[in-house]
Design a protein around this motif. Structure first.
Motif, PDB file in Angstrom:
ATOM      1  N   GLN A 387       0.827  -1.205   0.000  1.00  0.00           N
ATOM      2  CA  GLN A 387       0.000   0.000   0.000  1.00  0.00           C
ATOM      3  C   GLN A 387       0.867   1.263   0.000  1.00  0.00           C
ATOM      4  O   GLN A 387       0.524   2.259  -0.647  1.00  0.00           O
ATOM      5  N   VAL A 389       3.757   1.654  -1.421  1.00  0.00           N
ATOM      6  CA  VAL A 389       4.248   1.865  -2.780  1.00  0.00           C
ATOM      7  C   VAL A 389       3.205   2.606  -3.611  1.00  0.00           C
ATOM      8  O   VAL A 389       3.523   3.534  -4.371  1.00  0.00           O
ATOM      9  N   LYS A 390       1.956   2.219  -3.453  1.00  0.00           N
ATOM     10  CA  LYS A 390       0.876   2.888  -4.200  1.00  0.00           C
ATOM     11  C   LYS A 390       0.733   4.348  -3.772  1.00  0.00           C
ATOM     12  O   LYS A 390       0.595   5.237  -4.610  1.00  0.00           O
ATOM     13  N   LEU A 392       2.928   6.316  -2.321  1.00  0.00           N
ATOM     14  CA  LEU A 392       4.098   7.147  -2.628  1.00  0.00           C
ATOM     15  C   LEU A 392       4.085   7.623  -4.077  1.00  0.00           C
ATOM     16  O   LEU A 392       4.722   8.630  -4.417  1.00  0.00           O
ATOM     17  N   ALA A 393       3.366   6.904  -4.930  1.00  0.00           N
ATOM     18  CA  ALA A 393       3.263   7.323  -6.328  1.00  0.00           C
ATOM     19  C   ALA A 393       2.402   8.574  -6.474  1.00  0.00           C
ATOM     20  O   ALA A 393       2.446   9.242  -7.513  1.00  0.00           O
ATOM     21  N   ASP A 394       1.637   8.865  -5.446  1.00  0.00           N
ATOM     22  CA  ASP A 394       0.771  10.059  -5.454  1.00  0.00           C
ATOM     23  C   ASP A 394       1.479  11.168  -4.671  1.00  0.00           C
ATOM     24  O   ASP A 394       1.577  11.108  -3.440  1.00  0.00           O
ATOM     25  N   VAL A 395       1.976  12.181  -5.361  1.00  0.00           N
ATOM     26  CA  VAL A 395       2.768  13.231  -4.719  1.00  0.00           C
ATOM     27  C   VAL A 395       1.950  14.111  -3.786  1.00  0.00           C
ATOM     28  O   VAL A 395       2.496  14.948  -3.058  1.00  0.00           O
ATOM     29  N   THR A 422      12.375  -2.667  -0.025  1.00  0.00           N
ATOM     30  CA  THR A 422      12.481  -2.217  -1.414  1.00  0.00           C
ATOM     31  C   THR A 422      13.907  -1.879  -1.842  1.00  0.00           C
ATOM     32  O   THR A 422      14.175  -1.722  -3.031  1.00  0.00           O
ATOM     33  N   PHE A 429      12.638   6.289  -3.495  1.00  0.00           N
ATOM     34  CA  PHE A 429      11.640   5.586  -4.313  1.00  0.00           C
ATOM     35  C   PHE A 429      10.774   6.586  -5.065  1.00  0.00           C
ATOM     36  O   PHE A 429      10.504   6.409  -6.259  1.00  0.00           O
ATOM     37  N   ARG A 430      10.352   7.626  -4.374  1.00  0.00           N
ATOM     38  CA  ARG A 430       9.506   8.636  -5.011  1.00  0.00           C
ATOM     39  C   ARG A 430      10.270   9.362  -6.104  1.00  0.00           C
ATOM     40  O   ARG A 430       9.732   9.666  -7.171  1.00  0.00           O
ATOM     41  N   ALA A 433      10.585   7.229  -9.207  1.00  0.00           N
ATOM     42  CA  ALA A 433       9.306   7.003  -9.879  1.00  0.00           C
ATOM     43  C   ALA A 433       8.907   8.167 -10.771  1.00  0.00           C
ATOM     44  O   ALA A 433       7.992   8.036 -11.588  1.00  0.00           O
ATOM     45  N   LYS A 434       9.550   9.334 -10.586  1.00  0.00           N
ATOM     46  CA  LYS A 434       9.178  10.520 -11.377  1.00  0.00           C
ATOM     47  C   LYS A 434       9.637  10.368 -12.827  1.00  0.00           C
ATOM     48  O   LYS A 434      10.651   9.777 -13.108  1.00  0.00           O
TER      49      LYS A 434
END
Length: 434
Positions: A387, A389-390, A392-395, A422, A429-430, A433-434
């Motif tokens: 959860q 990971v999901k 963190l994809a949302d800034v 991870t 990680f963030r 992902a960008k």
């Protein structure tokens, strides 16, 4: 070097005295004052060893200054400056505790001799204080070492009354009363996650815990603690009837230091015994209880009926058909437990709470998880990390918000667990992902 303050209302004298090569005498001139009141204010803000003061000054003269310093700062040495007509004042200052007096106009040789005598005296006193402090420190270290050695044996081995009496005498431990209860505290990041801490971090944690417990646990006069320097495991001994409440309260107090420990704590409370010779038994029951339950942030208390029930169930013979039914039942229990975790992992939950919802003991549920191929904590952590990971994809979510949304109150601890799973910190990680 000793710090010197010059006090005189005449500017020319202050400047003249300031020109003297004080460094050659082992003295550091740190300031000048015009009168006694100014001197007192200066001393409150600057460590001072010696005051060289005139007698006659406005507001507060040298006699009053000497009197006040002897009351408020008795370790400061005072040398009086006086004219021939002020000799009576100088004698009075000596009565108040001044170390010496010098006549104006001051000559370098008498001044040098006076300070040479004073420095020798200060050096001797300093050396004596140092010697006493070294002896005291050695005595304290020896006493602490003997106490730790005795407690280590007391918690793990059966001892006779004579052995305990001798050990108490040597280690200055007082075992009084008729109730003895031992509890065991563990850091979950080490005992459950198997984290290997660098020596420096482990030493910091054990040193800090040792000092914290000495202050908030041992200080009450009827309790002792022992820390295993290898894994930060803590044995706690209480000699009070209210031992259980005190243990739980202590655990709550230690939550203030989560930022240092970066871990939740598990506590097990052993059975109460009524003889000092049976303290090892109380410690053993506390260890047994904690070993049975790999539970995050748990508190377990010795209950003979619970232990007997679990031992009886484990020893009971069953038929193959019964075993098949049990396995099916166990599978359903694990599935229900996993369903509860999936619905509640966003908040702080414990194995005890999960076990309660599926109506089994924490120890039994922990064993069922291990039989399924993973531990309770592994399953819970995997759900939380997935959860995270999901999220963190949302800034829009800050990292501390992500930590809270997946059940961690401590961002640092969340970051540590995330990196372990991870290979990257949440920030790394963030960024990737960008």
């Amino acid at each position: 070097m000793y710090n010197l303050l010059i006090v005189d209302d005449e500017k020319e004298i202050r400047e003249g005295l300031s020109m003297i090569p004080w460094d050659n005498m082992g003295v550091n001139l740190i300031g000048c004052a015009k009168h006694g009141l100014e001197a007192l204010q200066f001393i409150t803000e600057h460590p001072t060893d010696i005051v060289l003061t005139d007698v006659r000054m406005p507001f507060m003269d040298g006699i009053e200054l000497t009197s006040v310093l002897q009351r408020q700062h008795p370790f400061i040495r005072i040398v009086i400056l006086s004219g021939h007509s002020d000799f009576g004042y100088a004698q009075k200052a000596l009565e108040y505790g001044a170390s010496d007096y010098l006549l104006k106009p001051t000559q370098f040789e008498p001044l040098f001799q006076s300070f040479e005598r004073l420095i020798r005296k200060l050096d001797a006193e300093k050396q004596e204080e140092y010697r006493k402090s070294v002896l005291l420190r050695k005595e304290l270290l020896l006493s602490k070492l003997l106490r730790e050695e005795f407690l280590s044996v007391l918690f793990k081995n059966k001892m006779t009354a004579d052995e305990i009496e001798l050990g108490c005498s040597e280690s200055e431990i007082l075992l009084v009363g008729t109730e003895y209860t031992v509890a065991l505290l563990r850091l979950d990041r080490i005992s459950l996650n198997g984290d290997f801490l660098p020596d420096r971090e482990m030493k910091l944690i054990t040193f800090s815990l040792d000092n914290i417990l000495a202050d908030i646990w041992d200080a009450n006069g009827s309790a002792y603690h022992l820390i295993n320097k290898e894994n930060a495991e803590i044995y706690l001994l209480s000699m009070k009837a209210s031992a259980m409440d005190e243990f739980i309260q202590l655990k709550q107090q230690l939550t203030r230091f989560m930022g240092l420990l970066k871990s939740t704590l598990s506590l097990s409370i052993g059975r109460t015994v009524h003889r000092s010779m049976d303290i090892w038994s109380s410690a053993g029951s506390a260890k047994q209880l904690l070993d049975q339950a790999s539970e995050e942030d748990c508190i377990r208390h010795y209950s003979s009926s619970l232990v007997d029930k679990e031992l009886t169930a484990a020893a009971k013979e069953t038929s193959p058909a019964d075993q098949s039914k049990d396995k099916k039942k166990d599978h359903i229990v694990v599935q229900l437990a996993k369903q509860f975790i999936e619905e509640n992992f966003h908040r702080s939950i414990t194995l005890k709470e999960v076990a309660g919802t599926v109506h089994v003991t924490p120890g039994h549920l922990s064993a069922l998880f291990r039989e399924s191929g993973e531990t309770y904590l592994q399953y819970l952590t995997e759900k939380r990390m997935a959860q995270a990971v999901k999220l963190l994809a949302d800034v829009r979510y800050k990292i501390y918000e992500v930590a809270e949304l997946v059940g961690y109150s401590d961002q640092a601890y969340f970051s540590e667990i995330f990196k372990k799973h991870t290979g990257q910190t949440p920030m790394e990680f963030r960024g990737a992902a960008k």
